[in-house]
Write a protein that holds these residues in place. Structure first.
Motif, PDB file in Angstrom:
ATOM      1  N   VAL A  17       0.840  -1.205   0.000  1.00 53.62           N
ATOM      2  CA  VAL A  17       0.000   0.000   0.000  1.00 53.62           C
ATOM      3  C   VAL A  17       0.875   1.256   0.000  1.00 53.62           C
ATOM      4  O   VAL A  17       0.541   2.252  -0.650  1.00 53.62           O
ATOM      5  N   ALA A  18       2.016   1.203   0.677  1.00 55.73           N
ATOM      6  CA  ALA A  18       2.910   2.364   0.719  1.00 55.73           C
ATOM      7  C   ALA A  18       3.480   2.705  -0.655  1.00 55.73           C
ATOM      8  O   ALA A  18       3.872   3.847  -0.902  1.00 55.73           O
ATOM      9  N   GLN A  19       3.513   1.741  -1.558  1.00 49.02           N
ATOM     10  CA  GLN A  19       4.044   1.977  -2.897  1.00 49.02           C
ATOM     11  C   GLN A  19       3.003   2.527  -3.865  1.00 49.02           C
ATOM     12  O   GLN A  19       3.349   2.975  -4.957  1.00 49.02           O
ATOM     13  N   VAL A  20       1.749   2.531  -3.485  1.00 53.49           N
ATOM     14  CA  VAL A  20       0.669   3.001  -4.363  1.00 53.49           C
ATOM     15  C   VAL A  20       0.781   4.505  -4.570  1.00 53.49           C
ATOM     16  O   VAL A  20       1.041   5.257  -3.631  1.00 53.49           O
ATOM     17  N   ARG A  21       0.572   4.916  -5.810  1.00 55.26           N
ATOM     18  CA  ARG A  21       0.551   6.338  -6.153  1.00 55.26           C
ATOM     19  C   ARG A  21      -0.625   6.619  -7.071  1.00 55.26           C
ATOM     20  O   ARG A  21      -1.012   5.781  -7.877  1.00 55.26           O
ATOM     21  N   GLY A  22      -1.185   7.792  -6.934  1.00 55.99           N
ATOM     22  CA  GLY A  22      -2.215   8.286  -7.841  1.00 55.99           C
ATOM     23  C   GLY A  22      -1.635   9.463  -8.604  1.00 55.99           C
ATOM     24  O   GLY A  22      -0.850  10.235  -8.054  1.00 55.99           O
ATOM     25  N   HIS A  23      -2.010   9.588  -9.867  1.00 47.38           N
ATOM     26  CA  HIS A  23      -1.495  10.667 -10.713  1.00 47.38           C
ATOM     27  C   HIS A  23      -2.659  11.361 -11.410  1.00 47.38           C
ATOM     28  O   HIS A  23      -3.600  10.708 -11.836  1.00 47.38           O
ATOM     29  N   ALA A  24      -2.548  12.671 -11.537  1.00 50.53           N
ATOM     30  CA  ALA A  24      -3.526  13.431 -12.310  1.00 50.53           C
ATOM     31  C   ALA A  24      -2.839  14.675 -12.846  1.00 50.53           C
ATOM     32  O   ALA A  24      -1.898  15.190 -12.234  1.00 50.53           O
ATOM     33  N   VAL A  31      -0.237  21.381 -14.903  1.00 50.33           N
ATOM     34  CA  VAL A  31      -0.215  21.008 -13.492  1.00 50.33           C
ATOM     35  C   VAL A  31      -0.254  19.491 -13.418  1.00 50.33           C
ATOM     36  O   VAL A  31      -1.106  18.860 -14.055  1.00 50.33           O
ATOM     37  N   VAL A  32       0.674  18.913 -12.667  1.00 54.86           N
ATOM     38  CA  VAL A  32       0.738  17.466 -12.471  1.00 54.86           C
ATOM     39  C   VAL A  32       0.846  17.212 -10.974  1.00 54.86           C
ATOM     40  O   VAL A  32       1.686  17.813 -10.295  1.00 54.86           O
ATOM     41  N   VAL A  33      -0.022  16.332 -10.454  1.00 55.73           N
ATOM     42  CA  VAL A  33      -0.025  16.012  -9.034  1.00 55.73           C
ATOM     43  C   VAL A  33       0.086  14.506  -8.863  1.00 55.73           C
ATOM     44  O   VAL A  33      -0.573  13.743  -9.566  1.00 55.73           O
ATOM     45  N   GLU A  34       0.920  14.082  -7.908  1.00 56.24           N
ATOM     46  CA  GLU A  34       1.036  12.679  -7.525  1.00 56.24           C
ATOM     47  C   GLU A  34       0.777  12.599  -6.026  1.00 56.24           C
ATOM     48  O   GLU A  34       1.256  13.443  -5.272  1.00 56.24           O
ATOM     49  N   THR A  35      -0.016  11.598  -5.618  1.00 55.20           N
ATOM     50  CA  THR A  35      -0.279  11.399  -4.192  1.00 55.20           C
ATOM     51  C   THR A  35       0.025   9.958  -3.807  1.00 55.20           C
ATOM     52  O   THR A  35       0.066   9.066  -4.656  1.00 55.20           O
ATOM     53  N   ALA A  73      -5.450   6.923  -6.152  1.00 56.14           N
ATOM     54  CA  ALA A  73      -4.589   6.185  -5.220  1.00 56.14           C
ATOM     55  C   ALA A  73      -5.427   5.386  -4.223  1.00 56.14           C
ATOM     56  O   ALA A  73      -5.083   4.242  -3.895  1.00 56.14           O
ATOM     57  N   GLU A  74      -6.524   5.958  -3.775  1.00 57.56           N
ATOM     58  CA  GLU A  74      -7.409   5.259  -2.836  1.00 57.56           C
ATOM     59  C   GLU A  74      -7.987   3.992  -3.465  1.00 57.56           C
ATOM     60  O   GLU A  74      -8.001   2.926  -2.848  1.00 57.56           O
ATOM     61  N   ARG A  79      -7.695  -1.889  -3.990  1.00 53.57           N
ATOM     62  CA  ARG A  79      -7.532  -3.060  -4.852  1.00 53.57           C
ATOM     63  C   ARG A  79      -6.354  -3.918  -4.388  1.00 53.57           C
ATOM     64  O   ARG A  79      -6.468  -5.139  -4.270  1.00 53.57           O
ATOM     65  N   VAL A  80      -5.229  -3.280  -4.087  1.00 51.81           N
ATOM     66  CA  VAL A  80      -4.036  -3.998  -3.618  1.00 51.81           C
ATOM     67  C   VAL A  80      -4.341  -4.703  -2.305  1.00 51.81           C
ATOM     68  O   VAL A  80      -4.023  -5.884  -2.128  1.00 51.81           O
TER      69      VAL A  80
END
Length: 114
Positions: A17-24, A31-35, A73-74, A79-80
């Motif tokens: 779960v710590a490796q999961v990232r969301g991108h938009a 503008v690019v955001v990763e969480t 990311a959520e 899912r993971v």
């Protein structure tokens, strides 16, 4: 001494779960955001061209991208997690931010001459 299988499984889940990232990003990539899975921004990129726009408009774009990346990311973290504990996995499509407030009706052409 045997390791505790429950603790080992929990460690695998936490690590995955710590490796999961969301991108938009906005449609033009200004503008690019990763969480991470917890919604914390881990990367934020704002193009120099975006700095020419009014602050409120830029802030809306950042917020929209953050919300989309956080949701993505959520969903992935869920899912993971479900996969690792053996639950049936269903996918929920994520959508890119509705960036109509950010994007110009006709994009501004930016050129640079050397």
């Amino acid at each position: 001494m045997k390791s505790d299988p429950i603790a080992a499984r929990n460690d695998r889940i936490v690590s995955a779960v710590a490796q999961v990232r969301g991108h938009a990003q906005t449609s033009g990539g200004t503008v690019v955001v990763e969480t991470d899975a917890y919604g914390t921004i881990t990367d934020l990129r704002i193009s120099p061209a975006a700095m020419a726009f009014e602050g409120e408009r830029l802030a809306r774009a950042i917020v929209q991208c953050h919300q989309t990346a956080r949701k993505q990311a959520e969903v992935e973290a869920n899912r993971v997690y479900a996969e690792l504990i053996g639950l049936a996995v269903t996918t929920v499509p994520t959508r890119q931010p509705d960036s109509q407030e950010w994007e110009e009706p006709t994009p501004t052409r930016i050129t640079h001459a050397v």
